[in-house]
Enzyme design. Structure first.
Site, PDB file in Angstrom:
ATOM      1  N   HIS A  95      -0.208   6.750  14.978  1.00 57.59           N
ATOM      2  CA  HIS A  95       0.903   7.217  14.143  1.00 57.59           C
ATOM      3  C   HIS A  95       0.391   8.140  13.040  1.00 57.59           C
ATOM      4  CE1 HIS A  95       3.291   4.436  16.385  1.00 57.59           C
ATOM      5  NE2 HIS A  95       2.532   3.422  15.999  1.00 57.59           N
ATOM      6  N   ASP A 134      24.869  14.380  -3.682  1.00 57.93           N
ATOM      7  CA  ASP A 134      25.930  15.311  -4.088  1.00 57.93           C
ATOM      8  C   ASP A 134      27.177  14.467  -4.392  1.00 57.93           C
ATOM      9  OD1 ASP A 134      26.989  14.637  -1.628  1.00 57.93           O
ATOM     10  OD2 ASP A 134      27.144  16.697  -0.885  1.00 57.93           O
ATOM     11  N   HIS A 135      28.315  15.136  -4.572  1.00 58.38           N
ATOM     12  CA  HIS A 135      29.539  14.414  -4.903  1.00 58.38           C
ATOM     13  C   HIS A 135      29.948  13.431  -3.812  1.00 58.38           C
ATOM     14  CE1 HIS A 135      30.539  18.030  -2.683  1.00 58.38           C
ATOM     15  NE2 HIS A 135      31.643  17.435  -2.267  1.00 58.38           N
ATOM     16  N   ILE A 159      23.059  15.201   6.665  1.00 59.78           N
ATOM     17  CA  ILE A 159      22.426  16.305   7.400  1.00 59.78           C
ATOM     18  C   ILE A 159      21.953  17.408   6.453  1.00 59.78           C
ATOM     19  CG2 ILE A 159      22.828  18.136   9.092  1.00 59.78           C
ATOM     20  CD1 ILE A 159      24.758  16.162  10.524  1.00 59.78           C
ATOM     21  N   GLY A 160      22.812  17.818   5.546  1.00 63.39           N
ATOM     22  CA  GLY A 160      22.427  18.884   4.618  1.00 63.39           C
ATOM     23  C   GLY A 160      21.233  18.485   3.763  1.00 63.39           C
ATOM     24  N   MET A 161      21.256  17.267   3.248  1.00 67.92           N
ATOM     25  CA  MET A 161      20.138  16.783   2.428  1.00 67.92           C
ATOM     26  C   MET A 161      18.852  16.743   3.247  1.00 67.92           C
ATOM     27  SD  MET A 161      20.900  16.315  -0.725  1.00 67.92           S
ATOM     28  CE  MET A 161      22.044  15.642  -1.948  1.00 67.92           C
ATOM     29  N   THR A 174      27.185  13.570   5.247  1.00 67.46           N
ATOM     30  CA  THR A 174      26.620  13.219   6.553  1.00 67.46           C
ATOM     31  C   THR A 174      25.146  12.858   6.485  1.00 67.46           C
ATOM     32  OG1 THR A 174      26.026  15.526   6.910  1.00 67.46           O
ATOM     33  CG2 THR A 174      28.180  14.806   7.761  1.00 67.46           C
ATOM     34  N   CYS A 219      24.239  12.413   0.974  1.00 66.68           N
ATOM     35  CA  CYS A 219      25.360  13.364   0.960  1.00 66.68           C
ATOM     36  C   CYS A 219      26.406  12.832   1.942  1.00 66.68           C
ATOM     37  CB  CYS A 219      24.908  14.795   1.263  1.00 66.68           C
ATOM     38  SG  CYS A 219      24.244  15.076   2.912  1.00 66.68           S
ATOM     39  N   HIS A 239       6.258   4.694  11.845  1.00 69.02           N
ATOM     40  CA  HIS A 239       5.761   5.693  12.802  1.00 69.02           C
ATOM     41  C   HIS A 239       5.670   7.098  12.201  1.00 69.02           C
ATOM     42  CE1 HIS A 239       6.655   3.366  16.777  1.00 69.02           C
ATOM     43  NE2 HIS A 239       6.397   2.527  15.776  1.00 69.02           N
TER      44      HIS A 239
HETATM   45  C1  RB5 Z   1      30.223  17.971   1.205  1.00 71.54           C
HETATM   46  O1  RB5 Z   1      31.555  18.215   1.516  1.00 71.54           O
HETATM   47  C2  RB5 Z   1      29.389  17.821   2.476  1.00 71.54           C
HETATM   48  O2  RB5 Z   1      29.353  19.023   3.175  1.00 71.54           O
HETATM   49  C3  RB5 Z   1      27.989  17.352   2.130  1.00 71.54           C
HETATM   50  O3  RB5 Z   1      28.047  16.151   1.432  1.00 71.54           O
HETATM   51  C4  RB5 Z   1      27.073  17.065   3.300  1.00 71.54           C
HETATM   52  O4  RB5 Z   1      27.704  16.266   4.252  1.00 71.54           O
HETATM   53  C5  RB5 Z   1      26.381  18.203   3.887  1.00 71.54           C
HETATM   54  O5  RB5 Z   1      25.571  18.082   4.800  1.00 71.54           O
END
Ligand code: RB5
Length: 150
Positions: A133, A8-9, A69-71, A67, A65, A98
């Site tokens: 594994h 993402d950005h 986490i979202g990806m 963090t 992305c 693993h």
């Molecule tokens: C974008 O602001 C941020 O929320 C995204 O890149 C990511 O960290 C989501 O998990």
């Protein structure tokens, strides 16, 4: 090896850095976007890269992305994808050896470019281990099948 990459950005700048590294290493990759630092929605790019990996056309993928986490959440919804969010090199090689991770996720706001490139290098040079594994990874697939996701 063909590799799909996307971000993402928030991950755009690091994606460009990783692409430069991949190019230097002769890795055959395709960039699925985003193509600028303009604000966008990570699920759009997470889905398209995860589907490219799940299709088998791109055996490996990298998503970035803010963090990671979202990806990770999006990519792991796609059956057949085993996405690993890594912030250190031990997790990077373990996730390949693993967990047979086929998608590496990085958090651009968490790791610097130097560590990110070490993680990418480590992840790309590690190989999946068999025996116990492989048995455990098959159990992950069994969970997907149980919930009708494969
Ligand atoms: C974008 O602001 C941020 O929320 C995204 O890149 C990511 O960290 C989501 O998990």
């Amino acid at each position: 090896m063909k590799l799909a990459i996307g971000s993402d950005h928030a991950g755009y700048e690091l994606k460009e850095t990783v692409k430069e590294y991949l190019g230097e290493q002769g890795v055959d990759f395709k960039d699925f976007g985003t193509y600028s630092a303009d604000s966008c929605d990570y699920p759009d790019f997470g889905q398209i890269v995860a589907e490219a990996v799940a299709s088998g056309e791109y055996p490996l993928g990298i998503l970035i992305c803010g963090t990671g986490i979202g990806m990770s959440m999006v990519a792991n919804k796609v059956p057949g994808v085993r996405a690993a969010l890594c912030g250190d090199t031990f997790s990077a090689h373990s996730s390949r050896e693993h967990n047979h991770a086929n998608l590496l996720v990085l958090g651009a706001r968490v790791v610097g470019a130097g560590l990110a490139l070490d993680i990418v290098k480590t992840w790309l040079t590690a190989s999946p281990l068999g025996d116990r594994h492989a048995r455990r990874v098959e159990k992950i697939a069994a969970v997907e099948r149980k919930y009708g996701r494969e």
